[in-house]
Scaffold this active site. Structure first.
Site: not given
Length: 351
Positions: A33, A67, A120, A124, A127, A161, A175, A178, A248
């Site tokens: 990424t 991913r 990518k 993220n 999300r 929906r 991910c 960052k 991490r």
């Protein structure tokens, strides 16, 4: 951590190492990424300079974002669509398709290296944003006195929906902690910083402080001084499902830091994280039963299957009462926890 800016030296050094080894006819695929534009601006020149070859003429260059979710990567590599974008050439697209079809049944091609890089970041950041939405609703529901966890299930049920997540005690991992900052960094370069990315990060990063503050508040309300209290923190990996020992950017680290700053003694247990790592993160490693027996408060920070399936009320009976239980993932019935004499219950979005 100080600047929230991506470090590109490693990308360049890796590209130069690969460039020193490639030969005519090779295919190079970037997976890491990076900010949009980096494959063309840093990777491509490094490859050409070190190899003496020219892209498209001598070798092909693609970007195919990785991913995969930690704990299920090999399975998902065979199931999830692979997005690929490259330097403008039908030949390099075809070569990448041939390669990835050996792994997965579905390939999605996009128009350029930059489009594939952006894919990518979109994944993220989206999300992170959805988790932030659930977490801000949880904070509001706590003020109102209604249960966000039950509401999330209710509004999603058979309503196509909606995909509203349940709240969580922080959003961690390498991910989601960052990539929104990468988005903001290259947004500055192109003259537009998406404001939702910053707001979402602020909300999700605030949840760990909310958890620690709630533990101290409930201890105080129970008549105990946090400075003289012992808190058992369960779950040091950055998530519980799929199971991983990866710590991490774990939200637990920030909760532990806040508890220690408040004067608490912190004990730690995780079914898969080594005791040495728990100690490095500021917790004193203990076995589960011993931890409960020594604790004035317990915080469930991950939804690891062991925590979800354990007989929590029986463990709570052994605590130094009055005691506090914060179930960060709504894994156990609040009524069952409150039924244990001397236990004060705290949840996220369901106080």
């Amino acid at each position: 951590p100080a600047t929230r800016k991506p470090i590109m030296e490693y990308v360049e050094s890796a590209s130069r190492m690969v460039g020193s080894m490639i030969k005519k006819g090779d295919l190079v695929i970037m997976r890491s990424t990076v900010p949009v534009g980096i494959t063309r601006e840093i990777v491509l020149p490094a490859l050409e300079e070190e190899s003496g070859l020219k892209v498209e003429q001598d070798f092909d260059l693609m970007f195919a974002p990785e991913r995969l979710v930690a704990g299920r990567a090999l399975q998902e590599l065979r199931e999830l669509p692979q997005i690929i974008g490259g330097v403008h050439s039908e030949a390099n697209i075809d070569r990448a398709i041939t390669l990835f079809k050996k792994l997965t049944p579905e390939i999605v091609t996009v128009e350029s290296l930059e489009s594939a890089e952006m894919a990518k970041i979109i994944d993220n950041s989206y999300r992170d944003l959805t988790f932030a939405y659930a977490n801000q609703m949880a904070l509001l529901c706590e003020k109102i006195g209604i249960n966000m966890n039950e509401l999330a299930g209710a509004v999603n049920l058979n309503y196509k929906r909606n995909h509203v997540p349940r709240p969580s005690p922080g959003v961690g991992g390498t991910c989601l902690t960052k990539d929104p900052y990468i988005l903001m960094q290259f947004g500055e370069k192109y003259g537009y910083v998406p404001p939702l990315a910053k707001v979402a990060r602020d909300i999700n990063e605030s949840m760990t402080h909310h958890v620690a503050d709630k533990a101290c508040r409930l201890l105080t309300e129970a008549g105990k001084d946090p400075k003289e209290s012992t808190v058992l923190v369960l779950g040091y990996a950055f998530k519980g499902k799929p199971v991983t020992s990866d710590t991490r950017d774990s939200p637990t680290q920030f909760v532990v830091d806040d508890l220690i700053a408040a004067g608490c003694t912190v004990l730690g247990y995780d079914p898969v994280v080594p005791a040495k790592r728990i100690a490095e993160m500021g917790g004193t490693p203990v076995e589960l039963a011993d931890g409960f027996a020594k604790a004035d408060a317990v915080i469930l920070m991950t939804n690891h299957p062991d925590f979800e399936g354990m007989n929590l009320p029986s463990h709570l009976e052994t605590m130094k009462k009055p005691a506090v239980c914060i179930d960060g993932w709504y894994m156990h019935s609040p009524e069952d926890i409150r039924a244990v004499e001397g236990i004060s219950y705290g949840g996220l979005g369901n106080d």
